[in-house]
Design a protein around this motif. Structure first.
Motif, short mmCIF file in Angstrom:
data_model
loop_
_atom_site.label_atom_id
_atom_site.label_comp_id
_atom_site.label_asym_id
_atom_site.label_seq_id
_atom_site.Cartn_x
_atom_site.Cartn_y
_atom_site.Cartn_z
N PRO A 168 21.56 -33.06 17.60
CA PRO A 168 22.85 -32.82 18.28
C PRO A 168 23.00 -31.35 18.63
O PRO A 168 22.35 -30.48 18.05
CB PRO A 168 23.88 -33.26 17.22
CG PRO A 168 23.17 -33.09 15.91
CD PRO A 168 21.72 -33.39 16.18
N ASP A 169 23.85 -31.05 19.59
CA ASP A 169 24.03 -29.68 20.05
C ASP A 169 24.40 -28.73 18.92
O ASP A 169 23.90 -27.60 18.84
CB ASP A 169 25.11 -29.62 21.13
CG ASP A 169 24.66 -30.30 22.42
OD1 ASP A 169 23.44 -30.53 22.58
OD2 ASP A 169 25.53 -30.61 23.26
N GLU A 170 25.25 -29.18 18.01
CA GLU A 170 25.72 -28.29 16.95
C GLU A 170 24.62 -27.94 15.94
O GLU A 170 24.73 -26.96 15.19
CB GLU A 170 26.92 -28.89 16.21
CG GLU A 170 26.65 -30.24 15.53
CD GLU A 170 26.94 -31.42 16.46
OE1 GLU A 170 27.10 -32.53 15.92
OE2 GLU A 170 26.99 -31.21 17.68
N LYS A 211 12.39 -24.52 15.26
CA LYS A 211 12.00 -25.88 15.60
C LYS A 211 13.06 -26.89 15.16
O LYS A 211 13.57 -26.82 14.03
CB LYS A 211 10.65 -26.22 14.96
CG LYS A 211 9.52 -25.31 15.43
CD LYS A 211 8.19 -25.66 14.79
CE LYS A 211 7.09 -24.72 15.29
NZ LYS A 211 5.78 -25.04 14.69
N LEU A 212 13.34 -27.84 16.08
CA LEU A 212 14.30 -28.90 15.80
C LEU A 212 13.80 -30.20 16.41
O LEU A 212 13.06 -30.19 17.40
CB LEU A 212 15.67 -28.56 16.41
CG LEU A 212 16.47 -27.43 15.74
CD1 LEU A 212 17.67 -27.08 16.60
CD2 LEU A 212 16.92 -27.86 14.35
N ALA A 227 21.01 -24.27 12.61
CA ALA A 227 19.64 -23.83 12.34
C ALA A 227 19.51 -22.32 12.43
O ALA A 227 18.77 -21.70 11.64
CB ALA A 227 18.68 -24.49 13.33
N ILE A 228 20.23 -21.69 13.36
CA ILE A 228 20.19 -20.22 13.49
C ILE A 228 20.79 -19.58 12.24
O ILE A 228 20.20 -18.65 11.65
CB ILE A 228 20.97 -19.78 14.75
CG1 ILE A 228 20.29 -20.30 16.01
CG2 ILE A 228 21.07 -18.26 14.80
CD1 ILE A 228 21.13 -20.16 17.27
N VAL A 229 21.94 -20.06 11.83
CA VAL A 229 22.61 -19.51 10.65
C VAL A 229 21.73 -19.66 9.42
O VAL A 229 21.58 -18.72 8.60
CB VAL A 229 23.98 -20.20 10.46
CG1 VAL A 229 24.58 -19.84 9.11
CG2 VAL A 229 24.93 -19.82 11.59
#
Length: 538
Positions: free
Chosen positions: A14-16, A8-9, A21-23
């Motif tokens: 922003p795209d980055e 969730k964001l 968030a995955i890392v």
């Protein structure tokens, strides 16, 4: 490849931030994440007064997949990504086969049946009674702007089928264990659809984009050895001892094949009657009848999205509603079109039918939806497989008269409809239906039980969407072609129960409802044909 779900964001991230968030979620160094793609992006607007978040499912590759899986062995939101790639059932030998399959109808089901057969090297012959999509568009506008109907080229008939003049919705609730829906979406992207349809939760395309896409798919079928013949209407079958041998066209031409896909769409009533007269097994099935309802899109946005209404990443809001009325009938919203228009969808002279349509931008002032009542053959139209068609025809002919016998549609304000009084003037909502509407009383246009259920449902829907019972909202009649009123029943091999070689498919045959499910059924039926022609057993 791994898949992370429920990531969730904030809407405006922003795209980055997605990579970060995955890392962070996996607890790995950035260099360990090799690549990723968005598999799905959705949001949940059901809880008011809470922050609205994007919810992602991400497919990704990491340097040490086994280590990540060990770390998250008990976490069902970090798993191996399922294989959703399409796997053909087989291919024709070089040079092809002597026999060529026939596909009748070039709507979403026929398009994908033809495409899969062409990709398998089986050189299908596709027969479409209507015109190619650009000429068909001109003919359709002829009804909307000049009240001139072409019975063979309209919203229902022609390249792309009824889905071309719709919202272009590409989602469905069908079971799809082989992920054929992904194949449909990938082919649409290859044909010119925006890549976002692969991951947004409720993808849509819109009419203008669909026209170019179906042309591109047609050209691929032809490039692979297939044919697409427009203005070719099937009028009879060639059959002997329970085996189909081909079809007869309106001009008397005979085409021979022992494999015919029947992807008619739900409005080919003359063809249904021909099939019934030839003894092809079919049965009546439930469908729904009702009206189109129009509200200001801003009202729906505010009710559904609250403070996020108008957010550019969310677009126009939609809704889905169901009400179980006291008289035992179910009322529900159908084919909701955010920021769209109500359109004239008849394919026959002297009848009025409505449908909804949106462009990709969904930026028209009104939201519209079918608001319909479920009916069944046992309760409402006994009398055999064609009884539902006959009911549709009676209702549509009466709506034509109520509208003024000039293809205008009968209409009524919601406040007047609920109160049971005729409408004499419009309020704040301007109806979008062309050629135009005729205000009055909609009660005579549908059976009493349907009117009773609808009058109960609309105020009830106001409890879910504040303002739904807006007195100035407009009801336009009538909506009768929600789905096929019959099913051309098929067996486990997907052939007709009593005519070998006939493969009923898609919405008209009673096996789909909407662009995506029709496309999926087209793939299923093409695979069944390919297996039969190539001698492939399960």
């Amino acid at each position: 490849m791994l898949r992370i779900t429920e990531l969730k964001l904030p809407l405006d991230h922003p795209d980055e931030a997605l990579r970060d968030a995955i890392v962070q979620r996996l607890g790995i160094d950035d260099a360990e994440l090799l690549d990723f793609t968005i598999f799905k992006r959705s949001y949940d607007a059901r809880k008011k007064n809470t922050e609205l978040l994007f919810i992602y499912a991400i497919d990704l590759n990491v340097r040490d997949e086994a280590a990540v899986l060990r770390t998250f062995a008990d976490d069902h939101n970090v798993v191996i990504a399922p294989d959703v790639s399409y796997k053909p059932v087989g291919n024709a030998p070089q040079g092809g086969l002597a026999e060529r399959p026939i596909v009748v109808g070039f709507g979403p089901c026929g398009i994908f049946a033809g495409l899969i057969l062409a990709q398998a090297g089986l050189r299908p012959i596709v027969l479409e009674r209507g015109k190619e999509v650009r000429q068909r568009t001109k003919d359709t506008w002829g009804l909307w702007r000049k009240s001139v109907l072409n019975p063979e080229s309209n919203v229902q008939f022609g390249e792309g089928g009824a889905g071309t003049f719709s919202d272009g919705k590409l989602y469905s609730q069908i079971k799809d264990p082989k992920h054929y829906g992904r194949k449909v979406l990938h082919e649409f992207v290859k044909a010119g659809a925006p890549e976002e349809i692969l991951y947004v939760s409720k993808p849509h395309i819109g009419t203008f984009r669909l026209t170019g896409m179906v042309e591109n798919i047609r050209e691929e079928i032809i490039a692979l050895g297939g044919e697409v013949r427009f203005e070719h209407r099937v009028t009879d079958l060639l059959m002997e001892d329970g085996q189909l041998h081909g079809v007869v066209l309106h001009n008397g031409e005979e085409l021979h094949s022992r494999h015919v896909v029947l992807a008619l769409g739900h409005s080919a009533r003359d063809t249904f009657r021909m099939l019934h007269s030839r003894g092809v097994y079919m049965e009546a099935k439930p469908f729904s009848i009702g009206f189109r309802i129009e509200h200001p899109q801003s009202l729906i946005d505010k009710a559904r999205l609250g403070k996020y209404a108008g957010h550019p990443k969310l677009g126009a809001a939609d809704y889905k509603l169901v009400h179980h009325a006291k008289n035992g009938r179910s009322v529900y919203s159908f084919c909701m079109c955010p920021g769209g228009t109500v359109v004239a969808a008849t394919s026959e002279p002297g009848r009025v039918v409505t449908n909804g349509m949106s462009q990709y931008s969904r930026n028209e002032r009104n939201a519209n939806s079918g608001i319909v009542v479920g009916i069944t053959p046992e309760q409402d139209y006994p009398g055999g497989p064609l009884a539902g068609i006959e009911l549709q025809e009676r209702l549509e002919a009466h709506a034509y008269v109520l509208g003024g016998s000039n293809y205008q549609a009968p209409a009524q304000l919601v406040g007047d409809f609920v109160a049971g009084r005729p409408s004499t003037a419009l309020g704040s909502v301007e109806p979008s239906y062309k050629p135009g509407i005729s205000l009055g009383d909609l009660a005579p246009s549908l059976p009493d039980f349907a009117i009773e259920a609808l009058r109960e449902a609309i105020p009830a829907f106001d409890r879910q969407i504040k303002g739904y019972n807006l007195a100035d909202a407009v009801l336009t009649g009538i909506e009768t072609r929600t789905s096929s009123p019959l099913r051309i029943t098929r067996d486990e091999s997907l052939q007709s129960l009593n005519l070998k070689g006939l493969f009923p498919a898609g919405e008209g045959a009673g096996y789909a409802g909407g662009i995506l499910s029709a496309g999926v059924d087209g793939i299923r039926i093409a695979e069944a044909v390919a297996k039969s022609m190539l001698g492939i057993s399960e």
